[in-house]
Design an enzyme around this catalytic site. Sequence first.
Site, mmCIF file in Angstrom:
data_model
loop_
_atom_site.group_PDB
_atom_site.id
_atom_site.type_symbol
_atom_site.label_atom_id
_atom_site.label_comp_id
_atom_site.label_asym_id
_atom_site.label_seq_id
_atom_site.Cartn_x
_atom_site.Cartn_y
_atom_site.Cartn_z
ATOM 1 N N HIS A 94 28.135 -27.171 -42.969
ATOM 2 C CA HIS A 94 27.211 -26.016 -43.010
ATOM 3 C C HIS A 94 27.381 -24.854 -42.022
ATOM 4 C CE1 HIS A 94 23.874 -23.598 -45.669
ATOM 5 N NE2 HIS A 94 24.136 -22.387 -44.206
ATOM 6 N N VAL A 107 14.268 -20.496 -39.709
ATOM 7 C CA VAL A 107 12.892 -21.994 -39.109
ATOM 8 C C VAL A 107 13.766 -22.024 -37.977
ATOM 9 C CG1 VAL A 107 12.677 -24.304 -39.681
ATOM 10 C CG2 VAL A 107 12.400 -22.043 -40.919
ATOM 11 N N ARG A 112 15.911 -12.521 -42.184
ATOM 12 C CA ARG A 112 14.960 -12.529 -41.507
ATOM 13 C C ARG A 112 15.426 -13.725 -40.443
ATOM 14 N NH1 ARG A 112 14.686 -18.269 -43.135
ATOM 15 N NH2 ARG A 112 15.809 -18.299 -45.545
ATOM 16 N N ARG A 153 13.452 -31.109 -38.554
ATOM 17 C CA ARG A 153 11.954 -30.630 -38.438
ATOM 18 C C ARG A 153 11.198 -31.453 -38.781
ATOM 19 N NH1 ARG A 153 14.541 -25.862 -42.947
ATOM 20 N NH2 ARG A 153 15.472 -24.523 -41.784
#
Length: 454
Positions: free
Chosen positions: A208, A294, A291, A337
């Site tokens: 990805h 993260v 946008r 994260r």
Amino acid sequence: MFGKILIANRGEIALRVLRACKELGIATVAVHSTADEDAMHVRLADESVCIGPPPARDSYLNIPQILAACEITGADAVHPGYGFLSENARFAEILEAHKVAFIGPSAEHIRIMGDKIEAKKTAERLGIPIVPGSDGGVANEIAARKIAAEVGYPVLIKAAAGGGGKGMKVARTPDELPDAFATARAEARASFGDDALYVEKYLGKPRHIEIQVLGDGKNSGVHLGERDCSLQRRHQKVWEEGPSPVIDEEARSRIGGVVADAVGSLGYSGAGTVEFLFENGEFYFIEMNTRLQVEHPVTEAITGIDLVNEQIRIAAGRGISFGQDAVTFEGHAIECRINAEDPRTFAASPGRIANYHPPGGLGVRVDSAVYQGYRIPPFYDSLIGKLIVHGRDRTECMMRLRRALDEFVIDGIRTTIPLFRDLVVDEEIVAGQYDIHWLEKRLSASVDAHGRTG
């Protein structure tokens, strides 16, 4: 430049935007639910407004309340962060109607890219490579069978308005297609109120890869390289790094140029991310997020460019502060994260933080809004922070990440830090040999080894 920006978000991203505003000399307004009255961004903002009770629908998704906060405080712009209203075209339109700037792209571009079928058509028109599949929505199972036969099994059936893995099913054979189609349609209807589906070729072991872009809203765009987001659980990113261990300079320049030209042709304004599956040297468009991501600190670390600062500049009509020739890539960066979750079961773990000690030192950044004594509410996403580490190369970055994870202390709740301590020493991760299915398989094997009931 704007005089006052209202930050329509919470947690670490609200604090990140607030810091950028302060460095630009712009006054800030924090909005918050009653559950977040002690949040760090509320404490540090120039002004704060309570916009409702804890449920997001009554506060952070409450457009009339946010608009009222703009009017009360005189804010002339809104930064939506990520999540919540950041990709809500109607919100952008309402702000524009009330002469409040939305720090993001136009409502039209949000709407186009929010519809996966329309986004795919637009990408193809702009010269971005796409995954073979249906040109638009498929009306029924018969149409889906026809497309599947043309592109070849396995195929992926996806909700047109989807996200987060909902309304997404794989059919590996013709016999599996009826159940996959019916389940995806039911999930899409329940999750998004829209049961439109499309069909595309399912790639076996892709990475990805996402390309960070900026558009000036006129006819110019730049790319800031890629991030590899292949380590995922239930289609949710866990670990991101840049540059990707499998992308060379030629491929980076090629796909980056295509994407930069596309956002320029589109007249896109602000930050965006074009996401791809990458397999056997080829890129296949998935979607575009309109946008801030993260994982934007990964790009900031390897380019030295403040993406939030650029978002604000572009929305204020000042354009992008640099050209493509000025973009250089230095070293390697990884983001982990940190979620308030059990590292094995991933069950949410809200509660009070008894002890908190973030790591430090050269090349270590922690984006978090928590502090010792802070009580994590149970009403929102479990992300409580991001550990971003930068090194001269991937080897140094991995060693620095090991050290930083060993230093990181969060007591009183469970977090995903132990998961990352395992990942950073895994031989395949160290070698950069993983795909989008790697982590899911590893976690399943771990559960089997410990017993499914634990």
